[in-house]
Design a protein around this motif. Structure first.
Motif, PDB file in Angstrom:
ATOM      1  N   LEU A 121       0.870  -1.171   0.000  1.00  0.00           N
ATOM      2  CA  LEU A 121       0.000   0.000   0.000  1.00  0.00           C
ATOM      3  C   LEU A 121       0.905   1.218   0.000  1.00  0.00           C
ATOM      4  N   ILE A 122       0.793   2.030  -1.029  1.00  0.00           N
ATOM      5  CA  ILE A 122       1.613   3.229  -1.162  1.00  0.00           C
ATOM      6  C   ILE A 122       0.707   4.424  -0.920  1.00  0.00           C
ATOM      7  N   VAL A 123       1.018   5.199   0.100  1.00  0.00           N
ATOM      8  CA  VAL A 123       0.163   6.321   0.500  1.00  0.00           C
ATOM      9  C   VAL A 123       0.925   7.622   0.303  1.00  0.00           C
ATOM     10  N   VAL A 124       0.406   8.464  -0.561  1.00  0.00           N
ATOM     11  CA  VAL A 124       1.030   9.748  -0.862  1.00  0.00           C
ATOM     12  C   VAL A 124       0.355  10.824  -0.015  1.00  0.00           C
ATOM     13  N   VAL A 125       1.139  11.438   0.874  1.00  0.00           N
ATOM     14  CA  VAL A 125       0.628  12.445   1.793  1.00  0.00           C
ATOM     15  C   VAL A 125       1.207  13.789   1.388  1.00  0.00           C
ATOM     16  N   GLY A 126       0.389  14.584   0.721  1.00  0.00           N
ATOM     17  CA  GLY A 126       0.813  15.904   0.282  1.00  0.00           C
ATOM     18  C   GLY A 126      -0.264  16.912   0.629  1.00  0.00           C
ATOM     19  N   THR A 127      -0.638  17.752  -0.333  1.00  0.00           N
ATOM     20  CA  THR A 127      -1.750  18.666  -0.119  1.00  0.00           C
ATOM     21  C   THR A 127      -3.017  17.900   0.234  1.00  0.00           C
ATOM     22  N   VAL A 165       3.731  -0.943   3.850  1.00  0.00           N
ATOM     23  CA  VAL A 165       3.074   0.339   3.603  1.00  0.00           C
ATOM     24  C   VAL A 165       4.172   1.377   3.393  1.00  0.00           C
ATOM     25  N   VAL A 166       4.078   2.099   2.289  1.00  0.00           N
ATOM     26  CA  VAL A 166       5.075   3.114   1.946  1.00  0.00           C
ATOM     27  C   VAL A 166       4.439   4.488   2.062  1.00  0.00           C
ATOM     28  N   LEU A 167       5.026   5.350   2.885  1.00  0.00           N
ATOM     29  CA  LEU A 167       4.577   6.736   2.984  1.00  0.00           C
ATOM     30  C   LEU A 167       5.404   7.588   2.029  1.00  0.00           C
ATOM     31  N   ALA A 168       4.737   8.224   1.081  1.00  0.00           N
ATOM     32  CA  ALA A 168       5.411   9.059   0.093  1.00  0.00           C
ATOM     33  C   ALA A 168       4.761  10.435   0.093  1.00  0.00           C
ATOM     34  N   GLY A 169       5.131  11.270  -0.865  1.00  0.00           N
ATOM     35  CA  GLY A 169       4.567  12.608  -0.950  1.00  0.00           C
ATOM     36  C   GLY A 169       5.346  13.620  -0.136  1.00  0.00           C
ATOM     37  N   GLY A 170       4.966  14.878  -0.264  1.00  0.00           N
ATOM     38  CA  GLY A 170       5.718  15.969   0.344  1.00  0.00           C
ATOM     39  C   GLY A 170       5.881  15.860   1.847  1.00  0.00           C
ATOM     40  N   LEU A 171       4.834  15.413   2.552  1.00  0.00           N
ATOM     41  CA  LEU A 171       4.930  15.352   4.001  1.00  0.00           C
ATOM     42  C   LEU A 171       5.886  14.259   4.475  1.00  0.00           C
ATOM     43  N   SER A 172       6.145  13.274   3.597  1.00  0.00           N
ATOM     44  CA  SER A 172       7.071  12.210   3.980  1.00  0.00           C
ATOM     45  C   SER A 172       8.500  12.710   4.093  1.00  0.00           C
ATOM     46  N   ALA A 173       8.771  13.936   3.638  1.00  0.00           N
ATOM     47  CA  ALA A 173      10.099  14.523   3.825  1.00  0.00           C
ATOM     48  C   ALA A 173      10.427  14.688   5.305  1.00  0.00           C
ATOM     49  N   ALA A 174       9.418  14.607   6.171  1.00  0.00           N
ATOM     50  CA  ALA A 174       9.646  14.665   7.619  1.00  0.00           C
ATOM     51  C   ALA A 174      10.342  13.409   8.127  1.00  0.00           C
ATOM     52  N   GLY A 175      10.401  12.370   7.305  1.00  0.00           N
ATOM     53  CA  GLY A 175      11.158  11.170   7.638  1.00  0.00           C
ATOM     54  C   GLY A 175      10.672  10.478   8.897  1.00  0.00           C
ATOM     55  N   GLU A 176      11.607  10.190   9.804  1.00  0.00           N
ATOM     56  CA  GLU A 176      11.268   9.470  11.028  1.00  0.00           C
ATOM     57  C   GLU A 176      10.328  10.265  11.929  1.00  0.00           C
ATOM     58  N   LEU A 190       6.146  -0.513   7.879  1.00  0.00           N
ATOM     59  CA  LEU A 190       5.847   0.864   7.485  1.00  0.00           C
ATOM     60  C   LEU A 190       7.158   1.589   7.214  1.00  0.00           C
ATOM     61  N   VAL A 191       7.329   2.081   5.983  1.00  0.00           N
ATOM     62  CA  VAL A 191       8.575   2.743   5.596  1.00  0.00           C
ATOM     63  C   VAL A 191       8.261   4.070   4.930  1.00  0.00           C
ATOM     64  N   VAL A 192       9.274   4.926   4.890  1.00  0.00           N
ATOM     65  CA  VAL A 192       9.161   6.207   4.196  1.00  0.00           C
ATOM     66  C   VAL A 192       9.853   6.092   2.842  1.00  0.00           C
ATOM     67  N   SER A 193       9.203   6.588   1.808  1.00  0.00           N
ATOM     68  CA  SER A 193       9.754   6.521   0.461  1.00  0.00           C
ATOM     69  C   SER A 193      11.063   7.291   0.341  1.00  0.00           C
ATOM     70  N   GLY A 251       8.761  13.431  -2.216  1.00  0.00           N
ATOM     71  CA  GLY A 251       7.922  14.284  -3.041  1.00  0.00           C
ATOM     72  C   GLY A 251       8.188  14.187  -4.524  1.00  0.00           C
ATOM     73  N   ALA A 252       9.249  13.481  -4.915  1.00  0.00           N
ATOM     74  CA  ALA A 252       9.579  13.336  -6.338  1.00  0.00           C
ATOM     75  C   ALA A 252       8.897  12.147  -6.980  1.00  0.00           C
ATOM     76  N   ALA A 253       8.189  11.330  -6.199  1.00  0.00           N
ATOM     77  CA  ALA A 253       7.594  10.107  -6.743  1.00  0.00           C
ATOM     78  C   ALA A 253       6.634  10.403  -7.895  1.00  0.00           C
ATOM     79  N   GLY A 254       5.838  11.458  -7.763  1.00  0.00           N
ATOM     80  CA  GLY A 254       4.909  11.805  -8.837  1.00  0.00           C
ATOM     81  C   GLY A 254       5.621  12.179 -10.117  1.00  0.00           C
ATOM     82  N   LEU A 255       6.705  12.948  -9.999  1.00  0.00           N
ATOM     83  CA  LEU A 255       7.484  13.318 -11.184  1.00  0.00           C
ATOM     84  C   LEU A 255       8.109  12.098 -11.840  1.00  0.00           C
ATOM     85  N   VAL A 256       8.649  11.215 -11.028  1.00  0.00           N
ATOM     86  CA  VAL A 256       9.259   9.996 -11.579  1.00  0.00           C
ATOM     87  C   VAL A 256       8.195   9.166 -12.294  1.00  0.00           C
ATOM     88  N   GLY A 257       7.017   9.060 -11.685  1.00  0.00           N
ATOM     89  CA  GLY A 257       5.932   8.336 -12.332  1.00  0.00           C
ATOM     90  C   GLY A 257       5.488   8.992 -13.622  1.00  0.00           C
TER      91      GLY A 257
END
Length: 308
Positions: free
Chosen positions: A136-142, A248-259, A281-284, A288-294
């Protein structure tokens, strides 16, 4: 992506429109971002997107690395086969023929995809979900949305919107979401939500990353972060119980907060399933670049297929 021609990747978010030329080695060049003019209406967002694509394509030619295709990823409901942005609550557009509009501007093959699904493809191909058949890949941004991977395949769903975890009603049911429903996860755990909740408590408007930076010294910031991460964990529990991911992978801009994000969410996530072992549960690493790469991956496919 070695030895392939360059492509242009564009990720349209509710706050920022990001773009980059991605070369044959997968390196991002000419990165540029502009604010998403949501307050000016959906037509202004479309016009800003078109201007950005045209400018970036021109800049790539001037730099001696012309792009061969464009990949644009957007939030909401997307008809990928026709390149139409059907609906996005945080932008307000409906039935926008983005592929045709952008293709008219740049005379190149254009792919239009869902931003989170594209991020999921990036995580599968190059990121933290690559060795997980069920994820499950969860993108947490806006906003917040997810991608369900089952048996190594991205689950589309009947209407193509499987994984819309951001609209699971795990928050205060008195709070109405932009989608029209109440209690939606993204109203309490997205970057926009963190900023809103802090402003409601303090009267001061700060971006989510600024609030994270204040956690060591600001009790209001800590309380907002505690609430946001606890609510995110509740949403993840619901999604995990339905899909049973290995990771579960946390991605998106808010995942820049890391741990700072992962640790409280992981603790509450595990506590929400006391009768079973919680998925990893891991952080991507793409964050925030995942969308651009995709978007670049979609553009590669469009370049290989040629003009529609």
């Amino acid at each position: 992506m070695t030895d392939r021609p360059a492509v242009l990747a564009v990720d349209v978010g509710g706050t920022t429109i990001k773009s980059a030329v991605v070369d044959g080695d997968g390196k991002r060049r000419l990165a540029h971002a502009v604010p998403t003019p949501v307050a000016d209406g959906p037509a202004a967002v479309v016009e800003t997107l078109r201007r950005l694509v045209s400018a970036q394509a021109t800049a790539a030619r001037a730099a001696g690395e012309p792009v061969t295709a464009v990949g644009v990823v957007v939030p909401g409901v997307v008809d990928t086969s026709r390149g139409i942005a059907r609906y996005a609550a945080n932008i307000g557009w409906r039935d926008v023929p983005l592929r045709d509009l952008v293709r008219t501007d740049v005379a190149l093959p254009v792919a239009v995809g869902h931003d989170v699904r594209a991020a999921g493809l990036a995580e599968l191909a190059l990121g933290a979900a690559g060795d997980s058949a069920d994820a499950l890949i969860v993108v947490v941004g806006t906003g917040i949305a997810g991608v369900v991977v089952a048996g190594g395949t991205v689950v589309e769903g009947h209407a193509g919107i499987a994984g819309e975890i951001g609209h699971i009603p795990v928050g205060d049911l008195e709070v109405r979401c932009n989608c029209g429903a109440f209690g939606c996860l993204e109203m309490f755990s997205s970057a926009r939500a963190v900023s809103r909740m802090y402003a409601e408590r303090t009267g001061t408007t700060l971006a989510a990353d600024q609030i994270v930076a204040r956690l060591g010294e600001d009790a209001d910031a800590r309380e907002v972060w505690r609430s946001a991460t606890a609510t995110l964990a509740r949403g993840l529990v619901c999604a995990a119980l339905l899909t049973d991911p290995q990771r579960v992978v946390l991605a998106g801009g808010l995942s820049a907060a890391g741990e700072t994000l992962r640790e409280p969410v992981a603790a509450a996530f595990a506590a929400g399933m006391p009768w079973r072992e919680a998925p990893e549960l891991v952080v991507s690493e793409l964050a925030g670049a995942a969308g651009l790469v995709g978007a670049a991956l979609l553009a590669r496919d469009a370049a290989e297929e040629g003009p529609a």
